[in-house]
Design a protein around this motif. Structure first.
Motif, PDB file in Angstrom:
ATOM      1  N   MET A 164       0.822  -1.211   0.000  1.00  0.00           N
ATOM      2  CA  MET A 164       0.000   0.000   0.000  1.00  0.00           C
ATOM      3  C   MET A 164       0.855   1.259   0.000  1.00  0.00           C
ATOM      4  O   MET A 164       0.473   2.280  -0.569  1.00  0.00           O
ATOM      5  CB  MET A 164      -0.937  -0.009   1.213  1.00  0.00           C
ATOM      6  CG  MET A 164      -2.018  -1.084   1.170  1.00  0.00           C
ATOM      7  SD  MET A 164      -3.071  -1.009  -0.306  1.00  0.00           S
ATOM      8  CE  MET A 164      -2.375  -2.362  -1.281  1.00  0.00           C
ATOM      9  N   VAL A 165       2.015   1.198   0.653  1.00  0.00           N
ATOM     10  CA  VAL A 165       2.926   2.344   0.602  1.00  0.00           C
ATOM     11  C   VAL A 165       3.385   2.588  -0.823  1.00  0.00           C
ATOM     12  O   VAL A 165       3.475   3.737  -1.287  1.00  0.00           O
ATOM     13  CB  VAL A 165       4.137   2.107   1.541  1.00  0.00           C
ATOM     14  CG1 VAL A 165       5.253   3.096   1.246  1.00  0.00           C
ATOM     15  CG2 VAL A 165       3.698   2.240   3.000  1.00  0.00           C
ATOM     16  N   LEU A 166       3.661   1.518  -1.562  1.00  0.00           N
ATOM     17  CA  LEU A 166       4.031   1.665  -2.967  1.00  0.00           C
ATOM     18  C   LEU A 166       2.868   2.187  -3.804  1.00  0.00           C
ATOM     19  O   LEU A 166       3.068   2.912  -4.786  1.00  0.00           O
ATOM     20  CB  LEU A 166       4.495   0.311  -3.528  1.00  0.00           C
ATOM     21  CG  LEU A 166       5.789  -0.258  -2.947  1.00  0.00           C
ATOM     22  CD1 LEU A 166       6.064  -1.636  -3.521  1.00  0.00           C
ATOM     23  CD2 LEU A 166       6.965   0.677  -3.236  1.00  0.00           C
ATOM     24  N   ALA A 167       1.648   1.824  -3.394  1.00  0.00           N
ATOM     25  CA  ALA A 167       0.476   2.209  -4.191  1.00  0.00           C
ATOM     26  C   ALA A 167       0.029   3.643  -3.916  1.00  0.00           C
ATOM     27  O   ALA A 167      -0.275   4.392  -4.857  1.00  0.00           O
ATOM     28  CB  ALA A 167      -0.675   1.240  -3.914  1.00  0.00           C
ATOM     29  N   VAL A 168      -0.029   4.039  -2.647  1.00  0.00           N
ATOM     30  CA  VAL A 168      -0.592   5.351  -2.295  1.00  0.00           C
ATOM     31  C   VAL A 168       0.404   6.267  -1.602  1.00  0.00           C
ATOM     32  O   VAL A 168       0.068   7.404  -1.274  1.00  0.00           O
ATOM     33  CB  VAL A 168      -1.848   5.176  -1.400  1.00  0.00           C
ATOM     34  CG1 VAL A 168      -2.901   4.357  -2.108  1.00  0.00           C
ATOM     35  CG2 VAL A 168      -1.487   4.534  -0.058  1.00  0.00           C
ATOM     36  N   GLY A 169       1.610   5.781  -1.348  1.00  0.00           N
ATOM     37  CA  GLY A 169       2.620   6.611  -0.715  1.00  0.00           C
ATOM     38  C   GLY A 169       2.660   6.425   0.794  1.00  0.00           C
ATOM     39  O   GLY A 169       1.850   5.710   1.381  1.00  0.00           O
ATOM     40  N   LEU A 170       3.633   7.085   1.424  1.00  0.00           N
ATOM     41  CA  LEU A 170       3.812   6.987   2.870  1.00  0.00           C
ATOM     42  C   LEU A 170       2.668   7.664   3.610  1.00  0.00           C
ATOM     43  O   LEU A 170       2.050   8.594   3.092  1.00  0.00           O
ATOM     44  CB  LEU A 170       5.140   7.624   3.274  1.00  0.00           C
ATOM     45  CG  LEU A 170       6.419   7.010   2.689  1.00  0.00           C
ATOM     46  CD1 LEU A 170       7.617   7.874   3.055  1.00  0.00           C
ATOM     47  CD2 LEU A 170       6.623   5.597   3.193  1.00  0.00           C
ATOM     48  N   GLY A 171       2.399   7.197   4.813  1.00  0.00           N
ATOM     49  CA  GLY A 171       1.403   7.864   5.627  1.00  0.00           C
ATOM     50  C   GLY A 171       0.327   6.936   6.152  1.00  0.00           C
ATOM     51  O   GLY A 171       0.305   5.735   5.862  1.00  0.00           O
ATOM     52  N   PRO A 172      -0.602   7.485   6.936  1.00  0.00           N
ATOM     53  CA  PRO A 172      -1.636   6.667   7.581  1.00  0.00           C
ATOM     54  C   PRO A 172      -2.618   6.028   6.608  1.00  0.00           C
ATOM     55  O   PRO A 172      -3.236   5.019   6.948  1.00  0.00           O
ATOM     56  CB  PRO A 172      -2.345   7.664   8.504  1.00  0.00           C
ATOM     57  CG  PRO A 172      -2.024   9.015   7.953  1.00  0.00           C
ATOM     58  CD  PRO A 172      -0.671   8.896   7.348  1.00  0.00           C
ATOM     59  N   PHE A 173      -2.786   6.606   5.414  1.00  0.00           N
ATOM     60  CA  PHE A 173      -3.708   6.007   4.452  1.00  0.00           C
ATOM     61  C   PHE A 173      -3.266   4.604   4.081  1.00  0.00           C
ATOM     62  O   PHE A 173      -4.082   3.673   3.982  1.00  0.00           O
ATOM     63  CB  PHE A 173      -3.810   6.887   3.204  1.00  0.00           C
ATOM     64  CG  PHE A 173      -4.868   6.445   2.228  1.00  0.00           C
ATOM     65  CD1 PHE A 173      -6.045   5.866   2.666  1.00  0.00           C
ATOM     66  CD2 PHE A 173      -4.668   6.619   0.869  1.00  0.00           C
ATOM     67  CE1 PHE A 173      -7.022   5.464   1.763  1.00  0.00           C
ATOM     68  CE2 PHE A 173      -5.635   6.207  -0.039  1.00  0.00           C
ATOM     69  CZ  PHE A 173      -6.814   5.632   0.414  1.00  0.00           C
TER      70      PHE A 173
END
Length: 268
Positions: free
Chosen positions: A131-140
């Motif tokens: 998910m970090v690769l998909a939407v970037g760093l952070g709580p999302f």
């Protein structure tokens, strides 16, 4: 007259038990040999000295006002990630539980169970990395990762609960002209709601713990703060984050236990 109770003599020897113990012992020893692990290395003078020096660097923790404000923001973020992921996963799992329980046929049951098994077989950390690769760093990214894994777990649990629940009330509504969804909402859901709530609370407890770890792959929360402080070798700040994690887990355990007691009281 009452019949005398016969007392069976205790078995003096269990060959299967002995074989099982020998197998477990052999596998354990073989694993230590294969991995070249020597537990005695932990108790050497140098090892104990290194561990004492390392632990000593974590004290005293950083209790400055500015850093405590950052900790508070991390706690709120961790709580939000876990609560939102659990809530979304529980809602999705209620829908998935219908085909999982077999209410839409054998093919739908097999496909939905395969889908749930796939979601829960992938660890949360792997989902978080993806998910970090998909939407970037952070709580999302952390929220998505926990939602996917929790949906797989709760979907299977909810489905099995629904499958084992008596269907008389639901069938009565269907015979009266209600659809499958309506019969589920009014005939089945009220009876299984306490068990679904118990499963959801249990997963929320686990998601709190996991949310503090997902930050190591950049998914936000206290875990990301801990990774950042450790990467900079700021042990005092890392100690404060660890203490905050511990207090958060204890608080969530107390809240969950209280909610379960209220639930049991209402059922009683």
């Amino acid at each position: 007259m009452s019949r005398p109770i016969s007392i069976q003599p205790a078995r003096q020897f269990c060959l299967k038990c002995l074989l099982m113990l020998l197998i477990i012992f052999g596998v354990t020893i073989s694993s230590f040999i294969y991995l070249s692990l020597n537990p005695a290395d932990l108790f050497t003078f140098q090892a104990m000295k290194n561990m004492a020096e390392f632990i000593g660097r974590f004290f005293p923790p950083d209790l400055s006002v500015d850093f405590l404000e950052k900790i508070w923001q991390g706690i709120l973020q961790t709580l939000a990630i876990s609560a939102l992921a659990t809530l979304i996963a529980a809602a999705l799992s209620i829908l998935i539980s219908l085909p999982v329980s077999g209410r839409f046929g054998a093919i739908a049951k097999w496909l939905s169970r395969f889908f749930c098994n796939f979601l829960r077989s992938v660890p949360e950390l792997v989902w978080a990395a993806l998910m970090v690769l998909a939407v970037g760093l952070g709580p999302f990214a952390g929220t998505l990762a926990l939602t996917l894994h929790t949906t797989g777990v709760l979907g299977r649990l909810f489905g099995e609960t629904l499958e084992n629940n008596p269907i008389a009330a639901s069938n009565a509504l269907v015979l009266g002209g209600s659809g499958r969804i309506a019969s589920f909402l009014y005939g089945t859901l009220p009876g299984i709601a306490p068990q679904l709530l118990s499963y959801s609370l249990y997963r929320w407890e686990m998601n709190i713990r996991m949310a503090t770890i997902l930050g190591f792959v950049g998914a936000g929360g206290l875990g990301q703060m801990l990774y950042y402080e450790l990467s900079l070798l700021r042990e005092a700040q890392a100690s404060t984050v660890i203490i905050a994690m511990l207090l958060l887990v204890i608080l969530v355990d107390l809240i969950s236990t209280k909610l379960r007691r209220i639930q049991m009281h209402n059922l009683g």
